[in-house]
Design a protein around this motif. Structure first.
Motif, PDB file in Angstrom:
ATOM      1  N   PHE A  55       0.822  -1.203   0.000  1.00 32.96           N
ATOM      2  CA  PHE A  55       0.000   0.000   0.000  1.00 32.96           C
ATOM      3  C   PHE A  55       0.860   1.260   0.000  1.00 32.96           C
ATOM      4  CE2 PHE A  55      -3.205  -2.984   1.733  1.00 32.96           C
ATOM      5  CZ  PHE A  55      -4.220  -2.734   0.810  1.00 32.96           C
ATOM      6  N   THR A  56       0.458   2.204  -0.823  1.00 34.92           N
ATOM      7  CA  THR A  56       1.155   3.480  -0.970  1.00 34.92           C
ATOM      8  C   THR A  56       0.187   4.610  -0.635  1.00 34.92           C
ATOM      9  OG1 THR A  56       0.536   3.762  -3.307  1.00 34.92           O
ATOM     10  CG2 THR A  56       2.519   2.461  -2.836  1.00 34.92           C
ATOM     11  N   ASN A  57       0.666   5.852  -0.793  1.00 30.01           N
ATOM     12  CA  ASN A  57      -0.178   7.020  -0.535  1.00 30.01           C
ATOM     13  C   ASN A  57      -0.848   7.561  -1.785  1.00 30.01           C
ATOM     14  OD1 ASN A  57       0.714   7.403   2.350  1.00 30.01           O
ATOM     15  ND2 ASN A  57       2.668   7.633   1.323  1.00 30.01           N
ATOM     16  N   SER A  58      -0.433   7.092  -2.964  1.00 30.65           N
ATOM     17  CA  SER A  58      -0.929   7.670  -4.207  1.00 30.65           C
ATOM     18  C   SER A  58      -0.640   6.732  -5.364  1.00 30.65           C
ATOM     19  CB  SER A  58      -0.249   9.022  -4.475  1.00 30.65           C
ATOM     20  OG  SER A  58       1.148   8.821  -4.720  1.00 30.65           O
ATOM     21  N   GLY A  59      -1.225   7.056  -6.519  1.00 24.11           N
ATOM     22  CA  GLY A  59      -0.936   6.304  -7.728  1.00 24.11           C
ATOM     23  C   GLY A  59       0.492   6.491  -8.186  1.00 24.11           C
ATOM     24  N   GLU A 100       3.116   6.983  -6.367  1.00 25.45           N
ATOM     25  CA  GLU A 100       3.983   6.137  -5.549  1.00 25.45           C
ATOM     26  C   GLU A 100       3.825   4.664  -5.905  1.00 25.45           C
ATOM     27  OE1 GLU A 100       3.951   6.930  -1.318  1.00 25.45           O
ATOM     28  OE2 GLU A 100       3.436   9.013  -1.711  1.00 25.45           O
ATOM     29  N   ALA A 101       2.620   4.273  -6.334  1.00 25.72           N
ATOM     30  CA  ALA A 101       2.430   2.895  -6.779  1.00 25.72           C
ATOM     31  C   ALA A 101       3.270   2.611  -8.019  1.00 25.72           C
ATOM     32  CB  ALA A 101       0.949   2.640  -7.064  1.00 25.72           C
ATOM     33  N   ILE A 102       3.323   3.570  -8.935  1.00 26.83           N
ATOM     34  CA  ILE A 102       4.170   3.423 -10.127  1.00 26.83           C
ATOM     35  C   ILE A 102       5.634   3.312  -9.723  1.00 26.83           C
ATOM     36  CG2 ILE A 102       5.054   4.648 -12.157  1.00 26.83           C
ATOM     37  CD1 ILE A 102       2.390   3.403 -12.726  1.00 26.83           C
ATOM     38  N   GLU A 103       6.075   4.164  -8.807  1.00 26.37           N
ATOM     39  CA  GLU A 103       7.465   4.106  -8.351  1.00 26.37           C
ATOM     40  C   GLU A 103       7.790   2.720  -7.801  1.00 26.37           C
ATOM     41  OE1 GLU A 103       9.815   6.455  -8.525  1.00 26.37           O
ATOM     42  OE2 GLU A 103       8.531   8.048  -9.305  1.00 26.37           O
ATOM     43  N   GLY A 104       6.906   2.172  -7.004  1.00 22.43           N
ATOM     44  CA  GLY A 104       7.139   0.846  -6.440  1.00 22.43           C
ATOM     45  C   GLY A 104       7.166  -0.230  -7.499  1.00 22.43           C
ATOM     46  N   ALA A 105       6.281  -0.117  -8.492  1.00 19.83           N
ATOM     47  CA  ALA A 105       6.251  -1.107  -9.571  1.00 19.83           C
ATOM     48  C   ALA A 105       7.540  -1.077 -10.381  1.00 19.83           C
ATOM     49  CB  ALA A 105       5.051  -0.844 -10.480  1.00 19.83           C
ATOM     50  N   SER A 118       6.025  12.387 -10.117  1.00 19.59           N
ATOM     51  CA  SER A 118       7.340  12.254  -9.504  1.00 19.59           C
ATOM     52  C   SER A 118       8.375  11.971 -10.584  1.00 19.59           C
ATOM     53  CB  SER A 118       7.326  11.135  -8.466  1.00 19.59           C
ATOM     54  OG  SER A 118       7.045   9.897  -9.100  1.00 19.59           O
ATOM     55  N   MET A 119       9.642  12.025 -10.234  1.00 19.57           N
ATOM     56  CA  MET A 119      10.692  11.899 -11.250  1.00 19.57           C
ATOM     57  C   MET A 119      10.672  10.529 -11.936  1.00 19.57           C
ATOM     58  SD  MET A 119      12.086  14.847 -11.351  1.00 19.57           S
ATOM     59  CE  MET A 119      13.780  14.914 -11.951  1.00 19.57           C
ATOM     60  N   GLY A 120      10.425   9.477 -11.173  1.00 26.27           N
ATOM     61  CA  GLY A 120      10.350   8.158 -11.790  1.00 26.27           C
ATOM     62  C   GLY A 120       9.125   8.001 -12.661  1.00 26.27           C
ATOM     63  N   ALA A 121       7.968   8.434 -12.143  1.00 24.85           N
ATOM     64  CA  ALA A 121       6.724   8.330 -12.911  1.00 24.85           C
ATOM     65  C   ALA A 121       6.762   9.209 -14.152  1.00 24.85           C
ATOM     66  CB  ALA A 121       5.540   8.697 -12.023  1.00 24.85           C
ATOM     67  N   LEU A 122       7.366  10.383 -14.034  1.00 27.23           N
ATOM     68  CA  LEU A 122       7.530  11.245 -15.212  1.00 27.23           C
ATOM     69  C   LEU A 122       8.392  10.573 -16.274  1.00 27.23           C
ATOM     70  CD1 LEU A 122       8.162  14.899 -13.959  1.00 27.23           C
ATOM     71  CD2 LEU A 122       6.285  14.099 -15.393  1.00 27.23           C
ATOM     72  N   ASP A 160      14.343  -3.006   0.752  1.00 26.91           N
ATOM     73  CA  ASP A 160      14.343  -2.510  -0.624  1.00 26.91           C
ATOM     74  C   ASP A 160      13.354  -1.376  -0.857  1.00 26.91           C
ATOM     75  OD1 ASP A 160      16.320  -4.183  -1.560  1.00 26.91           O
ATOM     76  OD2 ASP A 160      14.928  -5.742  -2.241  1.00 26.91           O
ATOM     77  N   HIS A 161      12.282  -1.325  -0.084  1.00 23.37           N
ATOM     78  CA  HIS A 161      11.252  -0.319  -0.323  1.00 23.37           C
ATOM     79  C   HIS A 161      10.516  -0.047   0.973  1.00 23.37           C
ATOM     80  CE1 HIS A 161       9.013   2.148  -3.078  1.00 23.37           C
ATOM     81  NE2 HIS A 161       7.850   1.603  -2.751  1.00 23.37           N
ATOM     82  N   GLY A 162       9.939   1.142   1.093  1.00 28.95           N
ATOM     83  CA  GLY A 162       9.234   1.463   2.320  1.00 28.95           C
ATOM     84  C   GLY A 162       8.381   2.706   2.171  1.00 28.95           C
ATOM     85  N   THR A 163       7.588   2.972   3.201  1.00 29.76           N
ATOM     86  CA  THR A 163       6.735   4.155   3.249  1.00 29.76           C
ATOM     87  C   THR A 163       6.339   4.391   4.694  1.00 29.76           C
ATOM     88  OG1 THR A 163       4.574   5.075   2.630  1.00 29.76           O
ATOM     89  CG2 THR A 163       4.740   2.692   2.672  1.00 29.76           C
ATOM     90  N   THR A 164       6.311   5.648   5.105  1.00 27.14           N
ATOM     91  CA  THR A 164       5.893   5.955   6.470  1.00 27.14           C
ATOM     92  C   THR A 164       4.379   5.828   6.625  1.00 27.14           C
ATOM     93  OG1 THR A 164       7.773   7.429   6.850  1.00 27.14           O
ATOM     94  CG2 THR A 164       5.849   7.727   8.261  1.00 27.14           C
ATOM     95  N   TYR A 165       3.647   6.415   5.700  1.00 21.96           N
ATOM     96  CA  TYR A 165       2.192   6.481   5.839  1.00 21.96           C
ATOM     97  C   TYR A 165       1.446   5.364   5.117  1.00 21.96           C
ATOM     98  CZ  TYR A 165       2.916  11.247   7.571  1.00 21.96           C
ATOM     99  OH  TYR A 165       3.314  12.340   8.294  1.00 21.96           O
ATOM    100  N   GLY A 166       2.035   4.784   4.105  1.00 22.29           N
ATOM    101  CA  GLY A 166       1.335   3.805   3.296  1.00 22.29           C
ATOM    102  C   GLY A 166       0.828   2.627   4.115  1.00 22.29           C
TER     103      GLY A 166
END
Length: 396
Positions: free
Chosen positions: A101-105, A107-112, A142-146, A278-284
């Motif tokens: 779970f992420t905070n936004s779409g 961030e979901a793209i970044e994780g993917a 975000s930079m990755g999603a862009l 490898d990956h993380g999120t404070t709020y997700g």
């Protein structure tokens, strides 16, 4: 304070990155929004395809209020019950293996993207890292999603972005094949392009991508952020094609109003990609948003939301097609389910959006010339009839 004064106050304090429409909304009810001066608007934008259940759907608010009285945040250093329940329901609905779970779409793209790169790294080191995305796509800010968004207008001011990204043409399998090399680790596409102009994928395109990815051990990533969660009549748009991805992203209607997204991995990607650290999120995945996700899945099941979309989508299409037949400046309709677009000619699409707003209807644009309709999934025939009536007035 008047509505104009409220808008001026916002302009003084909020960074101007949106050209907002001149309205201040105060509250909603069902498929309706009300501004601070009491004017009523029929909502066919749903917060950009977020508010799938409209406003104050029975049971939704109560679930969030109950969770507020218990916990809203504790971090991912600990388990929480809503996250477990929401994760289980998401896995069941998607038929996939693991969710994050992420905070936004975005961030979901970044994780993917990270999951795809890690999968390839675990097998080939740094030899296999290229990602193929589609022209006219949109995946976030975000930079990755862009970097994987296929529109130079969004990318150019922020370049150089992450490397190793190539672009092919949506619904053109040969153009994808032309970009594949030994370095390709993933292919990313929306199942229905949203910002690019409401273009559904063709069956043979998705099937061809699946075949290529299986043969070459490339991960297939489907972006379901806008078209997912029932908008096309199935939980996720790819399910109506029978073509399953290795990784899927979702957000928007997943929480139907709270900021939550997710990337979901199939068994192959889950077993050999992201590991602890490898990956993380404070709020997700916090208890508050996951309580919303869990309740949304319950409502979808108990109140047969998917069946409602399937039943009513032909009527929506019929009414929109009537506008194409009647007005010269409506050139075509395209879309799937409750994700529809009208191609506008001879007048800026923004003009039609503004006229509709003045007439009490919320619609939005997509691309340079498409009027986008992404209403709450709970609309009725009466809502569709009224939408058609207001659009006719706005197009005349």
């Amino acid at each position: 304070m008047s509505m104009n004064e409220q808008m001026q106050q916002a302009e003084e304090s909020i960074l101007h990155t949106y050209n907002r429409f001149p309205v201040v909304f105060d509250h909603g009810d069902g498929c309706w929004l009300y501004d601070t001066e009491g004017k009523k608007y029929l909502d066919f934008a749903a917060g950009i395809a977020v508010n799938a259940l409209g406003y104050h759907y029975p049971g939704y608010d109560e679930a969030l209020k109950a969770q507020i009285d218990k916990l809203t945040h504790i971090s991912n250093l600990y388990y929480n019950e809503p996250m477990s329940e929401a994760g289980q329901k998401l896995i069941k609905a998607s038929g996939m293996s693991k969710a994050f779970f992420t905070n936004s779409g975005t961030e979901a793209i970044e994780g993917a993207l990270k999951a795809a790169r890690k999968y390839a790294y675990a097998k080939k080191g740094h030899e296999k890292y290229e990602i193929i995305a589609m022209n006219h796509s949109f995946h976030g800010r975000s930079m990755g999603a862009l970097s994987v968004t296929g529109n130079a207008h969004y990318r150019e001011p922020f370049e150089p972005l992450i490397g190793g990204v190539k672009f092919a043409d949506f619904n053109d399998l040969d153009s994808v094949k032309a970009q594949i090399t030994e370095k390709t680790c993933a292919i990313l596409t929306e199942v229905v392009q949203g910002e690019g102009g409401i273009y559904p994928a063709e069956q043979n395109f998705l099937e061809g991508l699946r075949e290529i990815c299986t043969e070459k051990d490339i991960l297939l990533i489907f972006d379901e952020i806008q078209c997912g969660m029932g908008r096309t009549g199935t939980y996720f748009a790819w399910q109506s094609y029978g073509v399953k991805p290795d990784i899927m992203t979702c957000a928007k209607a997943l929480g139907s109003g709270v900021p939550v997204g997710a990337f979901v991995l199939g068994e192959k990607a889950a077993e050999a990609s992201l590991a602890p650290g490898d990956h993380g999120t404070t709020y997700g995945g916090n208890p508050f948003v996951c309580a919303a996700v869990s309740k949304v899945f319950d409502i979808f099941e108990e109140d047969h939301i998917l069946e409602h979309v399937k039943e009513l989508a032909p009527y929506l299409e019929e009414k929109l097609d009537s506008l194409v037949d009647k007005y010269e400046n409506v050139a075509a309709r395209r879309g799937k389910g409750f994700m529809q677009g009208l191609v506008i000619t001879g007048v800026p699409v923004g003009t039609v959006v503004s006229r509709a707003l003045e007439n009490g209807l919320l619609v939005i644009s997509a691309g340079s010339d498409v009027l986008r309709l992404v209403p709450p999934l709970i609309i009725t025939k009466e809502h569709i009839d009224l939408m058609t009536e207001i659009l006719e007035k706005s197009l005349a």
